[in-house]
Design an enzyme around this catalytic site. Sequence first.
Site, PDB file in Angstrom:
ATOM      1  N   ASP A   1       0.860  -1.194   0.000  1.00 33.26           N
ATOM      2  CA  ASP A   1       0.000   0.000   0.000  1.00 33.26           C
ATOM      3  C   ASP A   1       0.896   1.245   0.000  1.00 33.26           C
ATOM      4  OD1 ASP A   1      -2.296   1.558  -0.013  1.00 33.26           O
ATOM      5  OD2 ASP A   1      -2.634   1.406   2.145  1.00 33.26           O
TER       6      ASP A   1
ATOM      7  N   ASP B   1       2.550   2.285   8.027  1.00 32.89           N
ATOM      8  CA  ASP B   1       1.320   1.598   7.607  1.00 32.89           C
ATOM      9  C   ASP B   1       1.611   0.297   6.865  1.00 32.89           C
ATOM     10  OD1 ASP B   1      -1.356   1.239   7.450  1.00 32.89           O
ATOM     11  OD2 ASP B   1      -1.776   2.946   6.143  1.00 32.89           O
TER      12      ASP B   1
HETATM   13  P1  ADP Z   1      -4.219   4.315   8.348  1.00 27.01           P
HETATM   14  O1  ADP Z   1      -3.831   4.860   6.995  1.00 27.01           O
HETATM   15  O2  ADP Z   1      -4.550   2.865   8.305  1.00 27.01           O
HETATM   16  O3  ADP Z   1      -5.266   5.139   9.011  1.00 27.01           O
HETATM   17  P2  ADP Z   1      -1.458   4.914   9.138  1.00 27.01           P
HETATM   18  O4  ADP Z   1      -0.538   3.926   9.773  1.00 27.01           O
HETATM   19  O5  ADP Z   1      -1.169   5.295   7.733  1.00 27.01           O
HETATM   20  O6  ADP Z   1      -2.951   4.388   9.337  1.00 27.01           O
HETATM   21  O7  ADP Z   1      -1.452   6.222  10.038  1.00 27.01           O
HETATM   22  C1  ADP Z   1      -2.330   7.297   9.765  1.00 27.01           C
HETATM   23  C2  ADP Z   1      -1.616   8.615   9.977  1.00 27.01           C
HETATM   24  O8  ADP Z   1      -1.172   8.728  11.326  1.00 27.01           O
HETATM   25  C3  ADP Z   1      -0.362   8.802   9.133  1.00 27.01           C
HETATM   26  O9  ADP Z   1      -0.647   9.367   7.883  1.00 27.01           O
HETATM   27  C4  ADP Z   1       0.470   9.725   9.966  1.00 27.01           C
HETATM   28  O10 ADP Z   1       0.069  11.067   9.727  1.00 27.01           O
HETATM   29  C5  ADP Z   1       0.090   9.357  11.383  1.00 27.01           C
HETATM   30  N1  ADP Z   1       1.054   8.407  11.967  1.00 27.01           N
HETATM   31  C6  ADP Z   1       1.039   7.066  11.888  1.00 27.01           C
HETATM   32  N2  ADP Z   1       2.051   6.512  12.558  1.00 27.01           N
HETATM   33  C7  ADP Z   1       2.767   7.539  13.086  1.00 27.01           C
HETATM   34  C8  ADP Z   1       3.950   7.628  13.895  1.00 27.01           C
HETATM   35  N3  ADP Z   1       4.600   6.535  14.288  1.00 27.01           N
HETATM   36  N4  ADP Z   1       4.386   8.862  14.241  1.00 27.01           N
HETATM   37  C9  ADP Z   1       3.723   9.964  13.835  1.00 27.01           C
HETATM   38  N5  ADP Z   1       2.612   9.947  13.080  1.00 27.01           N
HETATM   39  C10 ADP Z   1       2.126   8.756  12.705  1.00 27.01           C
HETATM   40 MN    MN Z   2      -2.137   5.017   5.897  1.00 21.81          MN
END
Ligand code: ADP
Ligand code: MN
Length: 274
Positions: A211, A228
């Site tokens: 992804d 992600d």
């Molecule tokens: P999903 O897309 O399934 O909702 P993600 O893992 O892509 O989940 O996380 C969503 C958002 O959260 C990311 O785009 C980022 O902005 C923020 N994020 C995720 N993990 C972190 C992290 N370890 N530190 C800071 N921000 C994070």
């Molecule tokens: Mn994401």
Amino acid sequence: DDQISALSKHASKIRLDDVKDGQERDKDKADRATSEQVLDQRTRMILYQMINRGAVSEVHGAISTGKEANVYGAVAYPDIHGPPVQRAVKVYKTAILSFKDRERYITGEHRFKSGADKGNNRKMVKLWAEKEFRNLRRIHSAGIACPEPIQLKLHVLVMDFLGDRKGWAYPRLRDATIPADDAEQIWMHLYIQLLGIMRRMYQVCKLVHADLSEYNILYNDKQLYIIDVSQSVEHDHPRSLEFLRMDIKNTGDFFRRQGVDTLSDRTVFDFITI
Ligand code: ADP
Ligand code: MN
């Protein structure tokens, strides 16, 4: 009771502003546009247990509220006399979700052979969280920039926070501000950096992100961070090469839109896999 005493013992708190139960939610539903970030009782219990064990000390507001998961900012004190460190807590949603989309990542994934019960949402989210945790561990151990996974409990994952000291998360690559006077060179640098990451992920971690796009890469100071990875698959997954081609196309298209003179998708595919 012992949860409460554990809380006071560690002088820790979950800010109840952000972590409300159903009753409170009903009360202020009207003036709360972000009611989706409300945590259910089970999730709150897991967070209390994590506080107990020191993985997090405070859970703050949502950094992101997505379709499948919310991500919260958090603070921990790993060393009681030391400074606080920032963490991110990803909470997979157990309800609402349709996991139909995700079926294609599971079918053929040998790590899912036992325990995958497509009728059981709770079990499914637990598996997704587990998968993300293990993939992050593998990617982090390979020296690829990504959040270090810290702790996992059911559908709640604690990891390193990627952001500045004031608590602002790094922007997604999509939203990154690149200095205009040096943009061409920086975009080229980032493109080459990403090719290296994808190759390392394939050759060393034996994983395909599946992804990968400007939405799942964070950016700071000429450095890319991969996030992600719950849907990432082993390279022997029957559809891994199809997912890899998709990752190559999505990221290639993005860099082409930034004006980078990219390699052909075919050339990138060979670079990564050979
Ligand atoms: P999903 O897309 O399934 O909702 P993600 O893992 O892509 O989940 O996380 C969503 C958002 O959260 C990311 O785009 C980022 O902005 C923020 N994020 C995720 N993990 C972190 C992290 N370890 N530190 C800071 N921000 C994070
Ligand atoms: Mn994401």
